[in-house]
Design a protein around this motif. Structure first.
Motif, PDB file in Angstrom:
ATOM      1  N   THR A  69       7.657   6.312 -18.192  1.00 15.56           N
ATOM      2  CA  THR A  69       6.893   5.077 -18.346  1.00 15.56           C
ATOM      3  C   THR A  69       7.530   4.179 -19.396  1.00 15.56           C
ATOM      4  N   ASP A  73       1.908   8.216  -9.458  1.00 18.40           N
ATOM      5  CA  ASP A  73       0.961   7.599  -8.523  1.00 18.40           C
ATOM      6  C   ASP A  73      -0.436   8.199  -8.684  1.00 18.40           C
ATOM      7  N   ASP A 123      -1.025  -3.105 -15.483  1.00 15.35           N
ATOM      8  CA  ASP A 123      -0.584  -2.402 -14.276  1.00 15.35           C
ATOM      9  C   ASP A 123      -0.565  -0.892 -14.445  1.00 15.35           C
ATOM     10  N   ARG A 124      -0.535  -0.416 -15.698  1.00 10.77           N
ATOM     11  CA  ARG A 124      -0.369   1.022 -15.943  1.00 10.77           C
ATOM     12  C   ARG A 124      -1.378   1.547 -16.964  1.00 10.77           C
ATOM     13  N   ARG A 158      -1.890   6.849 -11.926  1.00 13.50           N
ATOM     14  CA  ARG A 158      -2.240   5.438 -11.793  1.00 13.50           C
ATOM     15  C   ARG A 158      -3.548   5.260 -11.024  1.00 13.50           C
ATOM     16  N   GLN A 159      -3.736   6.064  -9.991  1.00  9.48           N
ATOM     17  CA  GLN A 159      -4.905   5.901  -9.128  1.00  9.48           C
ATOM     18  C   GLN A 159      -6.156   6.573  -9.676  1.00  9.48           C
TER      19      GLN A 159
END
Length: 216
Positions: free
Chosen positions: A61, A17, A92-93, A20-21
């Protein structure tokens, strides 16, 4: 979260997370421990040091991408569905995909999508080098489109922008074209249009003929 209830999967999910952010640089052992409300020593106990944590994130992943299941009745529809699924995964990643690339596992990451495309190529009658060319052409189209999208999204504000550049005089005698190019890009629609055109050309009868070397 109480330290005793923390699991390795929870550590990896929290780390994913953060990446990703905010990107890989934001992932520190202290920051991750603070995010989880635990001690740094607990993070080390579950995943080891930062490099081991990054390796685990990469493996997670790659495994999480999983098999891509084509949808649709025609070969074109099914291949387009595979391409759209791969594009969605990459978009998305972005930071996690970058980690995978940096650790030399890019080809392994693409394998599920390639295998799905191989099955569709075989079902459409393509074999050997023709099938390989088909798989790579679709893969490269997806990756190239995603890279262009990402570059446009991260680019500074353009002056002049497309609306200012595409006045009627810039398009010759085609004012409708000028108006269309002045509007924001519909990336999803453009992507599907390009993939359909590519797949249609590759699956056309003349494109399905065996390559010279495969007839020997």
């Amino acid at each position: 979260m109480p330290k005793g209830t923390l699991s390795r999967e929870e550590v990896l999910e929290a780390a994913a997370d953060l990446v990703r952010q905010h990107g890989p640089d934001a992932l520190t052992m202290r920051g991750l421990a603070a995010e989880l409300g635990t001690a740094v020593t607990s993070i080390y106990w579950h995943v080891g040091g930062r490099e081991a944590l990054l390796d685990a994130l990469v493996e997670r992943t790659v495994a999480g991408l999983g098999e891509i299941r084509p949808l649709g009745r025609t070969p074109e529809e099914r291949v387009v569905s595979v391409a759209r699924a791969l594009r969605r995964q990459l978009r998305d990643r972005p930071h996690l995909v970058a980690l995978v690339h940096e650790r030399g596992l890019t080809e392994r990451m693409f394998l599920p999508a390639q295998q799905a495309l191989v099955r569709e190529a075989h079902a459409a009658g393509l074999r050997g080098s023709r099938a390989a060319e088909f798989v790579r052409a679709v893969q490269f189209q997806v990756v190239g489109h995603v890279l262009v999208e990402r570059n446009r999204e991260r680019a500074p504000v353009q002056r002049p922008d497309e609306e200012e550049l595409w006045g009627a005089e810039a398009a010759g005698d085609d004012p409708a074209l000028a108006r269309a190019l002045a509007r924001p890009v519909d990336a999803e629609r453009l992507f599907v249009t390009a993939v359909r055109a590519l797949v249609g050309a590759l699956l056309a009868p003349h494109g399905a003929c065996p390559a010279p070397e495969s007839r020997r």
